[in-house]
Design a protein around this motif. Structure first.
Motif, PDB file in Angstrom:
ATOM      1  N   THR A 628      55.096  97.098 -34.159  1.00 42.87           N
ATOM      2  CA  THR A 628      56.605  97.148 -34.513  1.00 42.87           C
ATOM      3  C   THR A 628      57.559  96.615 -33.442  1.00 42.87           C
ATOM      4  OG1 THR A 628      56.707  99.354 -33.748  1.00 42.87           O
ATOM      5  CG2 THR A 628      55.773  99.162 -35.829  1.00 42.87           C
ATOM      6  N   ARG A 629      58.519  96.114 -34.002  1.00 36.20           N
ATOM      7  CA  ARG A 629      59.516  95.581 -32.915  1.00 36.20           C
ATOM      8  C   ARG A 629      60.798  96.426 -33.322  1.00 36.20           C
ATOM      9  NH1 ARG A 629      58.960  90.243 -30.939  1.00 36.20           N
ATOM     10  NH2 ARG A 629      56.682  89.437 -31.124  1.00 36.20           N
ATOM     11  N   THR A 664      62.127  95.756 -28.342  1.00 43.64           N
ATOM     12  CA  THR A 664      61.045  96.660 -27.994  1.00 43.64           C
ATOM     13  C   THR A 664      59.757  96.562 -28.794  1.00 43.64           C
ATOM     14  OG1 THR A 664      62.648  98.050 -26.986  1.00 43.64           O
ATOM     15  CG2 THR A 664      60.378  99.232 -27.341  1.00 43.64           C
ATOM     16  N   VAL A 665      58.595  96.224 -28.283  1.00 49.03           N
ATOM     17  CA  VAL A 665      57.427  95.933 -29.224  1.00 49.03           C
ATOM     18  C   VAL A 665      56.571  97.229 -28.664  1.00 49.03           C
ATOM     19  CG1 VAL A 665      55.668  94.430 -29.363  1.00 49.03           C
ATOM     20  CG2 VAL A 665      57.759  93.624 -29.198  1.00 49.03           C
ATOM     21  N   ARG A 666      55.958  97.847 -29.822  1.00 48.71           N
ATOM     22  CA  ARG A 666      55.146  99.080 -29.458  1.00 48.71           C
ATOM     23  C   ARG A 666      54.027  99.160 -30.701  1.00 48.71           C
ATOM     24  NH1 ARG A 666      58.315 104.425 -31.168  1.00 48.71           N
ATOM     25  NH2 ARG A 666      59.450 103.505 -33.078  1.00 48.71           N
TER      26      ARG A 666
END
Length: 708
Positions: A628-629, A664-666
């Motif tokens: 997800t971004r 933010t990428v996680r």
């Protein structure tokens, strides 16, 4: 002449059903045309040869392999058009700038250093002006090409050419592949030639070229050849039959070589039937998008559960194509199929089946064997008890549902010992009701025939009848639903009718059973449970498990029981499967919904599902890790007067305040398909389908267009 097992009295014939399609010297039916009725031969046979030679590469489970072109597992990065064109233009301008600087000498003379190192000075400064010009201009061309290659790579000019150049203008046409070599051409039957049956191979190849062979003929003869390999048939018998009859050799007992009509697309080489197209949706894996969606015995062997409201396409989009496909497999000697549905449900024409049982219809030619063709009272009691009260059994673990089987066995055993048959519906109802005359007559007959040991069974039955809560009363009430005037001519046990037994599934038989849903809904559910119980009991004890057996239940409302779920779990190991459709999972007791979804390897949720049903599917499909971004826009505050002026100007032009974007990428774990998505995000005519093969390969839930 051999019968199909439905015209003879029970127990009076050695083989109760049609024989498998194997090699015969003479067909077991009257002579038939060289081609299926209504399908004239093709003069040159080119459509059949093109179909047979078409590529069928290995693919993921459920992919329609006929003419399939594999795609990468991951989606290649696609640059937005605006970014691609602007990058290409900027790269061109940079290359032009570098060339201009070199040409005008603004970068000095270092760029001619390679020429000075590798060529003598006489070449560069000699009196030969033509030679000097050729040398220098050739070097300029090399430098220009080098600059173009570098900036072209940086600017992705190749992608621009493929996306917007002449390659994108021309329509995509299939490249005609050269004909395969004779030793690799399936139309030449190289396996027969290698085994020494060259004359048979030549006869089949000639008929294929002449347009006298169809896909069913090819599949049927291939199946017979497998029988030669396994030792069931001799090579000499097979060769003689093929040389004599050509494409009509090794016939199905019905003599049919095709179905009267076909509505779906079939490929009998892979055994698949196409149901639709996998949607080009981001939730589908990239290598599935746009590919045809097809099912075959390798997937149906794990059983299929389809849930969707009325009108969502269960019968027309799933049951009918699958029934058609399995009937073709039966004609090829590969499968046996039983299709159960309400009368007039549209599960195929009568002439597409060998046996059509139209229960409660006075014109029905065939009857249904209430006891499944068995002669064992205990087995008959277990199957009949499942049909009568299986839906009333406690689905929780530890429940004792064997009392019904015990009660029926106490009556069926003595009755068969006296009459050498099982009781009819009225006779069994009288015995369950405890009618004094019926029990006394049976007791006297046991004594007169010397079966005194079985009198103890009647004594035990009479003692149990005296206790409150005796299950025999429930059985009698359920059996009364079948003891109606509409069923008076059915379930005969005297040998006067043509009963069909599911013991017939040892052979490639095509069966359709029409249930009297209108006016007899409760009786139809009992009969559907009876067919399912007989099916799961019969296929387990088959001798030839190379024949795929499948039961298709159109609308299994009230049919799923604890014993049915256990029976479905055993089918995968015996080369059999069931296809079950439901309007809603609410038609299944709550404790059985999870076990039912776990027992079936293929699960389909059609459009229009309720959120409550969607929740059950979401739980069984589980979760997956996904990237997800999170994008955050932070307003930029200017500190200097010039910066503030720029921000004001930017706000006037764009209408928005200047911001700085943070991404933010996680990795997070999310449901593959949530209950809300299944209920509201599946378009009409679509379904979400997960697949599992008998070998354990599986496909994640796929959004499929059933209209494609």
């Amino acid at each position: 002449m051999d019968s199909d097992g439905t015209r003879d009295a029970r127990g009076t014939h050695a083989n109760p059903v049609p024989r498998p399609a194997g090699p015969h010297d003479v067909p077991a039916v009257p002579p038939r045309p060289a081609a299926p009725p209504g399908v004239p031969p093709v003069p040159d046979g080119s459509p059949f040869l093109a179909w047979l030679r078409a590529p069928r590469p290995e693919a993921a489970p459920g992919v329609w392999r006929f003419g399939y072109r594999p795609r990468p597992e991951e989606e290649p990065e696609r640059i937005p058009t605006r970014q691609l064109l602007s990058g290409a233009l900027i790269a061109f301008l940079v290359g032009w700038l570098v060339w201009s600087l070199l040409w005008n000498g603004y970068l000095g003379g270092w760029w001619v250093l390679p020429l000075e190192l590798f060529t003598p000075e006489s070449w560069r400064q000699g009196n030969d002006r033509v030679g000097n010009a050729v040398l220098w201009y050739s070097y300029y061309v090399v430098i220009a090409v080098a600059i173009m290659l570098v900036v072209g790579r940086l600017g992705r000019w190749g992608e621009v050419w493929r996306r917007f150049g002449p390659p994108a203008w021309r329509p995509v046409t299939a490249i005609a592949e050269p004909p395969p070599a004779p030793e690799q051409d399936p139309a030449e039957w190289p396996q027969l030639r290698a085994a020494g049956a060259g004359d048979a191979a030549e006869r089949l190849a000639a008929e294929a070229r002449a347009g006298l062979m169809r896909d069913v003929d090819h599949a049927r003869i291939s199946r017979a050849w497998q029988g030669v390999h396994s030792g069931r048939h001799s090579l000499a018998t097979f060769r003689d039959a093929v040389v004599k009859h050509g494409a009509a050799a090794c016939p199905h007992p019905s003599g049919a070589r095709d179905l009267p009509t076909r509505l779906a697309r079939h490929d009998l080489v892979t055994g698949q039937v196409r149901l639709g197209t996998t949607a080009d949706d981001p939730r589908n894996p990239y290598h599935y998008r746009g590919a045809g969606l097809a099912l075959g015995p390798d997937l149906l062997g794990t059983s299929l559960l389809a849930v969707g409201p009325a009108g969502s396409g269960k019968t027309g989009g799933i049951v009918r194509p699958l029934a058609e496909s399995l009937c073709l497999h039966a004609l090829a000697g590969r499968a046996s199929v039983v299709v159960v549905g309400a009368a007039g449900a549209g599960i195929g024409p009568a002439d597409a089946y060998d046996v059509v049982v139209r229960i409660a219809h006075p014109d029905s030619v065939y009857d249904l064997d209430l006891y499944g063709g068995t002669t064992d009272p205990d087995e008959a009691a277990a199957v009949l008890a499942e049909a009568l009260v299986g839906d009333l059994a406690d689905p929780h673990p530890g429940s004792d549902s064997r009392r019904s089987t015990t009660v029926l066995a106490q009556l069926l055993g003595p009755f068969r010992a006296v009459h050498d048959r099982f009781p009819s519906v009225p006779e069994l109802r009288q015995l369950l009701d405890g009618a004094p005359g019926a029990l006394a007559a049976l007791r006297k007959a046991l004594h007169d025939t010397g079966h005194d040991s079985l009198i103890r069974e009647l004594d035990a039955r009479e003692r149990q009848m005296a206790h409150p809560g005796d299950v025999g009363t429930v059985l009698a009430d359920r059996l009364a639903l079948l003891d109606r005037p509409a069923f008076a001519g059915f379930f005969d046990t005297s040998g006067q009718s043509r009963p069909f037994s599911l013991k017939a599934l040892d052979h490639p038989v095509r069966v359709r059973i029409d249930l009297p849903e209108r006016g007899h809904a409760d009786a139809s559910r009992i009969l559907a449970r009876l067919v399912l119980a007989q099916f799961t009991a019969s296929v387990v004890v088959r001798e030839d498990r190379s024949l795929f057996a499948c039961l298709l239940l159109d609308d299994a409302t009230g049919v799923v029981t604890p014993e049915a779920v256990r029976g479905i779990q055993r089918l995968r190991s015996v080369n059999a499967g069931v296809v079950v459709t439901l309007r809603t999972l609410d038609d299944v007791p709550r404790p059985l919904r999870g076990p039912l979804l776990g027992a079936t390897g293929c699960r389909m949720a059609l459009s229009g599902l309720t959120p409550w049903d969607g929740q059950d599917f979401a739980e069984v499909w589980g979760k997956e890790w996904t990237e997800t971004r999170d994008v955050t826009d932070r307003q930029i505050i200017a500190e200097t007067p010039a910066g503030k002026a720029v921000h004001v100007l930017r706000r006037v032009i764009t209408g928005k305040a200047p911001t700085a974007r943070a991404v933010t990428v996680r990795q997070v774990e999310r449901e593959r398909w949530s209950a809300s998505e299944l209920a509201h995000a599946v378009p009409p005519g679509h379904a979400v389908l997960s697949l599992t093969t008998v070998k354990g390969e599986h496909a994640p839930p796929l959004l499929v267009d059933l209209r494609g």
